[in-house]
Design a protein around this motif. Sequence first.
Motif, short mmCIF file in Angstrom:
data_model
loop_
_atom_site.label_atom_id
_atom_site.label_comp_id
_atom_site.label_asym_id
_atom_site.label_seq_id
_atom_site.Cartn_x
_atom_site.Cartn_y
_atom_site.Cartn_z
N THR A 258 0.85 -1.18 0.00
CA THR A 258 0.00 0.00 0.00
C THR A 258 0.89 1.24 0.00
O THR A 258 1.89 1.29 0.73
CB THR A 258 -0.91 0.03 1.24
OG1 THR A 258 -1.68 -1.17 1.29
CG2 THR A 258 -1.85 1.23 1.19
N ASN A 259 0.52 2.21 -0.81
CA ASN A 259 1.34 3.41 -0.97
C ASN A 259 0.98 4.46 0.08
O ASN A 259 0.42 5.52 -0.21
CB ASN A 259 1.16 3.98 -2.38
CG ASN A 259 2.07 5.17 -2.65
OD1 ASN A 259 2.96 5.48 -1.86
ND2 ASN A 259 1.83 5.85 -3.76
N THR A 260 1.30 4.13 1.34
CA THR A 260 1.07 5.08 2.42
C THR A 260 2.21 5.00 3.43
O THR A 260 2.83 3.94 3.60
CB THR A 260 -0.25 4.80 3.16
OG1 THR A 260 -0.17 3.54 3.83
CG2 THR A 260 -1.44 4.80 2.21
N LEU A 261 2.45 6.11 4.11
CA LEU A 261 3.44 6.12 5.17
C LEU A 261 3.02 5.18 6.30
O LEU A 261 3.87 4.50 6.89
CB LEU A 261 3.61 7.55 5.70
CG LEU A 261 4.55 7.72 6.90
CD1 LEU A 261 5.96 7.24 6.57
CD2 LEU A 261 4.58 9.19 7.35
N ALA A 262 1.73 5.11 6.59
CA ALA A 262 1.24 4.24 7.66
C ALA A 262 1.58 2.77 7.36
O ALA A 262 1.96 2.02 8.27
CB ALA A 262 -0.26 4.41 7.83
N PHE A 263 1.43 2.37 6.10
CA PHE A 263 1.78 0.99 5.72
C PHE A 263 3.27 0.74 5.94
O PHE A 263 3.65 -0.31 6.48
CB PHE A 263 1.42 0.74 4.26
CG PHE A 263 1.86 -0.61 3.75
CD1 PHE A 263 1.08 -1.74 3.98
CD2 PHE A 263 3.06 -0.75 3.06
CE1 PHE A 263 1.49 -2.99 3.52
CE2 PHE A 263 3.47 -2.00 2.60
CZ PHE A 263 2.69 -3.12 2.83
N ALA A 264 4.12 1.69 5.50
CA ALA A 264 5.56 1.53 5.68
C ALA A 264 5.92 1.40 7.15
O ALA A 264 6.73 0.55 7.55
CB ALA A 264 6.30 2.71 5.05
N GLN A 265 5.31 2.24 7.99
CA GLN A 265 5.59 2.19 9.42
C GLN A 265 5.13 0.88 10.04
O GLN A 265 5.79 0.32 10.91
CB GLN A 265 4.90 3.38 10.10
CG GLN A 265 5.53 4.72 9.74
CD GLN A 265 4.71 5.90 10.24
OE1 GLN A 265 3.49 5.84 10.36
NE2 GLN A 265 5.40 7.01 10.56
N GLN A 266 4.00 0.36 9.57
CA GLN A 266 3.52 -0.93 10.06
C GLN A 266 4.49 -2.04 9.71
O GLN A 266 4.78 -2.92 10.54
CB GLN A 266 2.15 -1.24 9.49
CG GLN A 266 1.57 -2.58 9.95
CD GLN A 266 0.28 -2.94 9.24
OE1 GLN A 266 -0.23 -2.17 8.43
NE2 GLN A 266 -0.24 -4.12 9.52
N GLN A 267 4.99 -2.03 8.47
CA GLN A 267 5.95 -3.05 8.05
C GLN A 267 7.22 -2.99 8.90
O GLN A 267 7.80 -4.02 9.26
CB GLN A 267 6.30 -2.88 6.57
CG GLN A 267 5.14 -3.10 5.63
CD GLN A 267 4.47 -4.44 5.83
OE1 GLN A 267 5.11 -5.49 5.79
NE2 GLN A 267 3.16 -4.42 6.09
N ASP A 268 7.65 -1.79 9.23
CA ASP A 268 8.84 -1.65 10.08
C ASP A 268 8.58 -2.19 11.48
O ASP A 268 9.45 -2.84 12.08
CB ASP A 268 9.27 -0.18 10.15
CG ASP A 268 9.89 0.31 8.85
OD1 ASP A 268 10.50 -0.51 8.14
OD2 ASP A 268 9.77 1.51 8.56
N GLN A 269 7.40 -1.96 12.01
CA GLN A 269 7.07 -2.47 13.34
C GLN A 269 7.03 -3.99 13.37
O GLN A 269 7.39 -4.61 14.38
CB GLN A 269 5.71 -1.90 13.79
CG GLN A 269 5.74 -0.41 14.10
CD GLN A 269 4.35 0.16 14.34
OE1 GLN A 269 3.36 -0.57 14.32
NE2 GLN A 269 4.28 1.47 14.57
N GLU A 270 6.61 -4.60 12.27
CA GLU A 270 6.51 -6.05 12.20
C GLU A 270 7.80 -6.72 11.73
O GLU A 270 7.89 -7.96 11.73
CB GLU A 270 5.37 -6.43 11.25
CG GLU A 270 4.00 -5.97 11.73
CD GLU A 270 2.89 -6.21 10.71
OE1 GLU A 270 3.21 -6.71 9.61
OE2 GLU A 270 1.72 -5.92 11.03
N ASP A 271 8.78 -5.94 11.37
CA ASP A 271 10.05 -6.46 10.85
C ASP A 271 10.88 -7.10 11.97
O ASP A 271 11.27 -6.43 12.93
CB ASP A 271 10.83 -5.32 10.18
CG ASP A 271 12.22 -5.74 9.72
OD1 ASP A 271 12.45 -6.95 9.52
OD2 ASP A 271 13.06 -4.84 9.56
N GLU A 272 11.19 -8.38 11.84
CA GLU A 272 11.96 -9.10 12.85
C GLU A 272 13.41 -8.63 12.91
O GLU A 272 14.11 -8.90 13.90
CB GLU A 272 11.90 -10.60 12.58
CG GLU A 272 10.50 -11.20 12.74
CD GLU A 272 10.47 -12.68 12.49
OE1 GLU A 272 11.54 -13.23 12.07
OE2 GLU A 272 9.42 -13.31 12.68
#
Length: 429
Positions: free
Chosen positions: A4-18
């Motif tokens: 998804t082309n949103t900053l919120a999506f990018a931040q979510q992926q970073d939070q879930e990144d092991e």
Amino acid sequence: MQFTNTLAFAQQQDQEDELQHFRNEFLIPKHEGKEITYLCGNSLGLQPKNTRQFINEQLDYWEKYGVEGWFDGEQPWLAYHHEISDLLAPILGAKPIEVTCMNNLTINLHLLMVSFYQPKGKKYKILMEGGAFPSDQYAIESQVKFRGYNADDAIIEVFPRAGEETLRTEDILEKINKHKKELALILFGGINYYTGQVFDMKTITKAGHDIGALVGFDLAHAAGNVPVQLHNWEVDFACWCSYKYMNSSPGGISGIFVHEKHFEADLPRFAGWWGYQLDKRFKMDKGFVPEKGAEGWQVSTSPILMMAAHKASLKVFEKAGFANMRAKSIRLTGFLEFLIQQVNEALGEEFFKIITPKNPEERGCQLSLICKQDGKLIFDALVKQQIIGDWREPNVIRVSPVPLYNTFKDVFAFADALLEISLKLKPTN
């Protein structure tokens, strides 16, 4: 994976990144107290925080032991490179005895060609990728001239088809078969520096061996970036630099791979004292007897401080796990590709053409973008916004999100700035 082309999506992926916490193990450059967006690990990796500690430990060792540091203490310098070989082996798909760190990349390329470029009779030619990095071009050209051949005759280059940017494996194989009676050596990059294309090293190696040629690879852009299996693929030799994806200091120490099948062969080599058989090295006898394994290709005394910087980064690799890094790399680069497509859609045309293969198996971290117009202006504008990629003439921006220290937010910031800058420069009808 759906992006998804949103900053919120990018931040979510970073939070879930092991692997997210590994970013904290690196020193991110800052401008006016704010971290820059660094997407240039394909040229120079960032400094791990533990590098200073590892170097200081060796400075303390030197202070404490002086010359006796080669033999005394917890880890004598004479064997310092052995642990590095253990750390390198899984990254290169090799046995520890098949790899060692030494010199710099082009020096190692020359040393290995002394052993593995053995022209004889009609088989004297070398096959290489067209448009390889100049270091490879110059090294190969000088080697064939040194052997008394004309470079225009002895070097066969494989170029992409007209209108295409990358090489087809079938065309490489066709060229190998066409010149099977002439080829002594096939020497390719593992990844093309310009396009970011990963070559099918396994298939190329088998094809070369089938026609009686030796096969080697320059892994400058592949080592620490994409998985390779040098031993199982039966690659004859390889070399790489450590300062890109392996973050081992500017101009850091290089490394080599020599397949164990060559250990007992009486190969010619340019010998030096450091490659002599270890248990007899200090007898100072005449007549070179190589240490078994890749170490037998060493020439000069190991630079301990450079190796300490290398070891510091490899310890981070060990903790992260290369398979984990690769899995994140595929997602991170996929997100970058998606966002660039979104930029093009917003601009109403393919303003940035991705020339790196779409298949994740045929690329690593890097995406190379051909700019339709104003490429250098766009690149310079990105730099002014503290977004650091890499410019290659005449019109290519290279961007490399590295899984150890780059984030999805970094990638989003790049694409967001790319669109903003392009809209300002794009002419309106």
